[in-house]
Design a protein around this motif. Sequence first.
Motif, PDB file in Angstrom:
ATOM      1  N   PRO A 229       0.833  -1.200   0.000  1.00 20.06           N
ATOM      2  CA  PRO A 229       0.000   0.000   0.000  1.00 20.06           C
ATOM      3  C   PRO A 229       0.868   1.251   0.000  1.00 20.06           C
ATOM      4  O   PRO A 229       1.960   1.257   0.556  1.00 20.06           O
ATOM      5  N   ALA A 230       0.374   2.316  -0.597  1.00 26.74           N
ATOM      6  CA  ALA A 230       1.123   3.564  -0.719  1.00 26.74           C
ATOM      7  C   ALA A 230       1.581   4.079   0.636  1.00 26.74           C
ATOM      8  O   ALA A 230       2.669   4.611   0.761  1.00 26.74           O
ATOM      9  N   GLN A 231       0.759   3.938   1.681  1.00 19.25           N
ATOM     10  CA  GLN A 231       1.111   4.506   2.967  1.00 19.25           C
ATOM     11  C   GLN A 231       2.361   3.863   3.553  1.00 19.25           C
ATOM     12  O   GLN A 231       3.075   4.490   4.320  1.00 19.25           O
ATOM     13  N   SER A 232       2.672   2.612   3.197  1.00 15.04           N
ATOM     14  CA  SER A 232       3.868   2.008   3.744  1.00 15.04           C
ATOM     15  C   SER A 232       5.112   2.448   2.984  1.00 15.04           C
ATOM     16  O   SER A 232       6.211   2.298   3.467  1.00 15.04           O
ATOM     17  N   ARG A 233       4.961   2.986   1.791  1.00 13.46           N
ATOM     18  CA  ARG A 233       6.096   3.457   1.008  1.00 13.46           C
ATOM     19  C   ARG A 233       6.366   4.932   1.235  1.00 13.46           C
ATOM     20  O   ARG A 233       7.483   5.383   1.138  1.00 13.46           O
ATOM     21  N   ASP A 234       5.339   5.717   1.496  1.00 13.74           N
ATOM     22  CA  ASP A 234       5.460   7.162   1.618  1.00 13.74           C
ATOM     23  C   ASP A 234       5.949   7.529   3.009  1.00 13.74           C
ATOM     24  O   ASP A 234       5.423   7.060   4.004  1.00 13.74           O
ATOM     25  N   LYS A 235       6.960   8.390   3.077  1.00 15.12           N
ATOM     26  CA  LYS A 235       7.564   8.790   4.349  1.00 15.12           C
ATOM     27  C   LYS A 235       6.530   9.314   5.342  1.00 15.12           C
ATOM     28  O   LYS A 235       6.646   9.097   6.533  1.00 15.12           O
ATOM     29  N   PHE A 236       5.511  10.019   4.873  1.00 15.59           N
ATOM     30  CA  PHE A 236       4.527  10.600   5.776  1.00 15.59           C
ATOM     31  C   PHE A 236       3.162   9.947   5.678  1.00 15.59           C
ATOM     32  O   PHE A 236       2.180  10.491   6.130  1.00 15.59           O
ATOM     33  N   GLY A 237       3.058   8.789   5.078  1.00  7.25           N
ATOM     34  CA  GLY A 237       1.785   8.086   5.046  1.00  7.25           C
ATOM     35  C   GLY A 237       0.849   8.594   3.972  1.00  7.25           C
ATOM     36  O   GLY A 237       1.241   9.323   3.071  1.00  7.25           O
ATOM     37  N   ASP A 238      -0.390   8.195   4.076  1.00  9.95           N
ATOM     38  CA  ASP A 238      -1.426   8.528   3.109  1.00  9.95           C
ATOM     39  C   ASP A 238      -1.807   9.999   3.260  1.00  9.95           C
ATOM     40  O   ASP A 238      -2.293  10.403   4.315  1.00  9.95           O
ATOM     41  N   PRO A 239      -1.587  10.822   2.222  1.00  9.82           N
ATOM     42  CA  PRO A 239      -1.895  12.255   2.328  1.00  9.82           C
ATOM     43  C   PRO A 239      -3.332  12.537   2.751  1.00  9.82           C
ATOM     44  O   PRO A 239      -3.574  13.454   3.512  1.00  9.82           O
ATOM     45  N   ALA A 240      -4.278  11.742   2.301  1.00  7.09           N
ATOM     46  CA  ALA A 240      -5.668  11.968   2.687  1.00  7.09           C
ATOM     47  C   ALA A 240      -5.867  11.751   4.183  1.00  7.09           C
ATOM     48  O   ALA A 240      -6.645  12.440   4.820  1.00  7.09           O
ATOM     49  N   GLN A 241      -5.134  10.807   4.750  1.00  6.34           N
ATOM     50  CA  GLN A 241      -5.265  10.502   6.174  1.00  6.34           C
ATOM     51  C   GLN A 241      -4.820  11.670   7.045  1.00  6.34           C
ATOM     52  O   GLN A 241      -5.440  11.983   8.037  1.00  6.34           O
ATOM     53  N   TYR A 242      -3.731  12.346   6.689  1.00 10.94           N
ATOM     54  CA  TYR A 242      -3.264  13.396   7.577  1.00 10.94           C
ATOM     55  C   TYR A 242      -3.917  14.745   7.328  1.00 10.94           C
ATOM     56  O   TYR A 242      -3.594  15.713   7.982  1.00 10.94           O
ATOM     57  N   GLU A 243      -4.858  14.801   6.437  1.00  6.69           N
ATOM     58  CA  GLU A 243      -5.641  16.025   6.256  1.00  6.69           C
ATOM     59  C   GLU A 243      -7.003  15.927   6.939  1.00  6.69           C
ATOM     60  O   GLU A 243      -7.826  16.812   6.818  1.00  6.69           O
ATOM     61  N   VAL A 244      -7.226  14.863   7.668  1.00  6.58           N
ATOM     62  CA  VAL A 244      -8.470  14.680   8.414  1.00  6.58           C
ATOM     63  C   VAL A 244      -8.536  15.744   9.502  1.00  6.58           C
ATOM     64  O   VAL A 244      -7.570  15.983  10.215  1.00  6.58           O
ATOM     65  N   ARG A 245      -9.691  16.382   9.620  1.00  4.06           N
ATOM     66  CA  ARG A 245      -9.829  17.500  10.561  1.00  4.06           C
ATOM     67  C   ARG A 245     -10.457  17.133  11.891  1.00  4.06           C
ATOM     68  O   ARG A 245     -10.619  17.987  12.744  1.00  4.06           O
ATOM     69  N   ASP A 246     -10.793  15.885  12.092  1.00  2.00           N
ATOM     70  CA  ASP A 246     -11.450  15.534  13.350  1.00  2.00           C
ATOM     71  C   ASP A 246     -10.699  14.451  14.126  1.00  2.00           C
ATOM     72  O   ASP A 246     -11.295  13.653  14.822  1.00  2.00           O
ATOM     73  N   LEU A 247      -9.380  14.466  14.039  1.00  2.00           N
ATOM     74  CA  LEU A 247      -8.592  13.539  14.843  1.00  2.00           C
ATOM     75  C   LEU A 247      -8.762  13.902  16.316  1.00  2.00           C
ATOM     76  O   LEU A 247      -9.008  15.060  16.649  1.00  2.00           O
ATOM     77  N   PRO A 248      -8.632  12.936  17.207  1.00  2.00           N
ATOM     78  CA  PRO A 248      -8.813  13.212  18.637  1.00  2.00           C
ATOM     79  C   PRO A 248      -7.827  14.269  19.139  1.00  2.00           C
ATOM     80  O   PRO A 248      -6.638  14.193  18.882  1.00  2.00           O
ATOM     81  N   VAL A 249      -8.338  15.229  19.870  1.00  2.00           N
ATOM     82  CA  VAL A 249      -7.541  16.328  20.403  1.00  2.00           C
ATOM     83  C   VAL A 249      -7.189  16.025  21.860  1.00  2.00           C
ATOM     84  O   VAL A 249      -7.955  15.362  22.565  1.00  2.00           O
ATOM     85  N   THR A 250      -6.012  16.492  22.287  1.00  2.00           N
ATOM     86  CA  THR A 250      -5.562  16.267  23.659  1.00  2.00           C
ATOM     87  C   THR A 250      -5.153  17.591  24.302  1.00  2.00           C
ATOM     88  O   THR A 250      -4.953  18.589  23.611  1.00  2.00           O
TER      89      THR A 250
END
Length: 177
Positions: A37-58
């Motif tokens: 899968p692309a996310q295992s090859r890309d240094k920063f993972g799946d671009p769509a995944q890290y543009e998610v705006r509702d990740l859990p906040v701490t």
Amino acid sequence: MDNRLSRSTLPLLFVCFLAGCATGQGSTQVAAEATAPAQSRDKFGDPAQYEVRDLPVTVQDLQTLERAAALLGSESAWNRNDDRQCADDEAMEKRSLFCALQRASADVYGSHDPYKIADHRRVALQEVRFAVEEATRGRELNHRLMDFNNLPDTTLADIKHVLAQATTRVRARLSAN
């Protein structure tokens, strides 16, 4: 069974050829990488995944933003010529937006590895990126934090504004939890 090559097989064969599969060199590794899968090859993972705006906040996200704002408290503390190499910024105690966020993240979490997706894409940093997007509508930025910091018309007030906007959003999300 049809012996013709499918369209999905052709790119794999091309990659294999370039890597020396025809001579048997590296065939196992290349074939595995080409089908991974692309996310295992890309240094920063799946671009769509890290543009998610509702990740859990701490609470640490809020602390990171507050610390970054404190690090950029005055003109003399702001480096308006970011190169995303923060060691020299640390030595001068004059940080860009990117380096202030990196330092703040390290201060709050105990470390910050810019090549580790979990560190580089923490909610606090992402909220600042989203605020930068809103502040620069219509402008093409390759590296949002660095490019925004380096725009000739960006002021320290603009930097503080995107940090404040991100802080307000994180605080609201924490309150909602």
